[in-house]
Design an enzyme around this catalytic site. Structure first.
Site, PDB file in Angstrom:
ATOM      1  N   GLU A 200       0.819  -1.218   0.000  1.00 46.98           N
ATOM      2  CA  GLU A 200       0.000   0.000   0.000  1.00 46.98           C
ATOM      3  C   GLU A 200       0.843   1.254   0.000  1.00 46.98           C
ATOM      4  O   GLU A 200       0.490   2.260  -0.636  1.00 46.98           O
ATOM      5  CB  GLU A 200      -0.939  -0.016   1.219  1.00 46.98           C
ATOM      6  N   GLU A 201       1.970   1.207   0.712  1.00 42.56           N
ATOM      7  CA  GLU A 201       2.803   2.402   0.828  1.00 42.56           C
ATOM      8  C   GLU A 201       3.535   2.759  -0.470  1.00 42.56           C
ATOM      9  O   GLU A 201       4.086   3.859  -0.590  1.00 42.56           O
ATOM     10  CB  GLU A 201       3.829   2.217   1.956  1.00 42.56           C
ATOM     11  N   ASP A 223      -7.540   1.763   8.106  1.00 40.30           N
ATOM     12  CA  ASP A 223      -6.219   2.381   8.028  1.00 40.30           C
ATOM     13  C   ASP A 223      -6.134   3.436   9.133  1.00 40.30           C
ATOM     14  O   ASP A 223      -7.081   3.632   9.894  1.00 40.30           O
ATOM     15  CB  ASP A 223      -6.002   3.012   6.647  1.00 40.30           C
TER      16      ASP A 223
END
Length: 345
Positions: A200-201, A223
């Site tokens: 995701e990052e 999140d």
């Protein structure tokens, strides 16, 4: 709350692109608590409850963390690096780091000198000293592409506050996995797909792969979000969010309004606190990828308030973790194929 498992998640290495060692720990922990575990080639792990149920809810929380990767080994044995995710380079000089070498884990320090504070610092300006004699010596332990993270670990603070590296987003991975456990204990009948996603990052590839394969009827991404209760923050940006006052429901353009109302009703039923935030357009979370999968998926975002995001020591509150777990559990035990989520009805 299983703090031992939480601390296993928080203290482990999961620099984006290198999540598999931690994902194996997720599998070991969750195997006794779910009916099936599904993996894929990109590295996602999906823990499934009631796999034969026709109505499927996907809980998504990315398990990767920001960090560095080695790009070059200099003649003097020092390491040059690039960012893996949205690091803040100015917080790195002088910090100890852990380098997960191909042959051995080694420790190092980010070079710090009098010029480091002059001008804007970029990830390419950072250099890691691991004590190697020269390039040949360094290559006995590390190679290009090996991951690095700051040498910080969890610490319980006063009044229920918790500091750790990369609560974003291993703290939320813990939340969705604990919610599955509790939903099972409470006799949940729907299909629950708790997915710890990768990347995701950096690319958000994990959420796309997982939701494409699962094809859920409903998805809730979990999140962290910016708390606004510390010096220098600005509540006008998205909402007045504080630690200890409950998980945060996102009122945004991609978030299904009726699913949000269901979450509010479940919170009210269980007397759980919650907060609201706004998001215009993309949320910067797995929700952005999941929502556009296939024919479009009913999606909402639930967040854990966080101070000092993407810093060496992020801070959250145990009450918010607990209340997020409780809220998701109630949602899973309430929603089914008869729940009206159509905005036109």
């Amino acid at each position: 709350m299983n703090k031992d498992f939480l601390y296993t998640l928080l203290d482990s290495m999961s620099v984006s692109g290198n999540e598999i060692p931690l994902q194996k720990k997720v599998i070991a922990e969750m195997t006794p608590h779910c009916d099936q575990i599904m993996t894929d080639y990109t590295g996602n792990v999906t823990c499934i409850l009631n796999p034969d149920a026709p109505f499927k809810v996907m809980l998504s929380a990315h398990i990767d963390e920001i960090g560095l990767i080695i790009t070059h080994i200099q003649n003097d044995g020092m390491l040059k690096v690039a960012k893996a995710g949205g690091i803040r380079p100015h917080v790195y000089p002088g910090h100890q780091v852990v380098v997960y070498g191909y042959n051995q884990t080694v420790f190092g320090t980010v070079v710090n000198n009098s010029d480091m504070g002059k001008g804007e610092l970029k990830d390419g300006d950072l250099t890691i000293d691991i004590g190697a004699k020269d390039r040949e010596d360094a290559r006995k332990y590390v190679q290009e592409g090996d991951p690095i993270h700051l040498h910080t670990y969890h610490a319980e603070m006063l009044n229920g506050y918790l500091a750790a590296r990369a609560v974003d987003n291993r703290g939320c991975a813990f939340i969705i996995l604990e919610a599955l456990k509790r939903a099972k204990a409470q006799g949940c009948k729907i299909g629950v797909y708790a997915t710890t996603t990768v990347g995701e990052e950096t690319t958000m590839r994990g959420a796309h792969w997982a939701s494409s394969r699962i094809k859920p009827d409903v998805a809730i991404a979990v999140d962290v979000t910016y708390a606004q209760d510390y010096p220098g923050s600005n509540p006008q940006e998205s909402g007045d969010v504080s630690l200890g006052k409950g998980p945060v429901i996102c009122n945004g353009s991609i978030c299904n309004k009726k699913l949000n109302e269901l979450m509010k009703a479940c919170a009210k039923k269980k007397e759980l606190p919650y907060q609201m935030e706004s998001a215009i357009g993309r949320t910067g979370t797995d929700a952005d990828k999941i929502h556009f999968t296939g024919d479009g998926i009913v999606t909402s975002l639930l967040s854990l308030p966080l101070r000092y995001m993407h810093s060496p020591s992020e801070v959250c509150h145990f009450d918010d973790i607990e209340n997020a777990i409780a809220l998701l559990t109630e949602v899973l035990c309430t929603i089914d194929e008869n729940t009206d989520l159509n905005p036109f009805s």
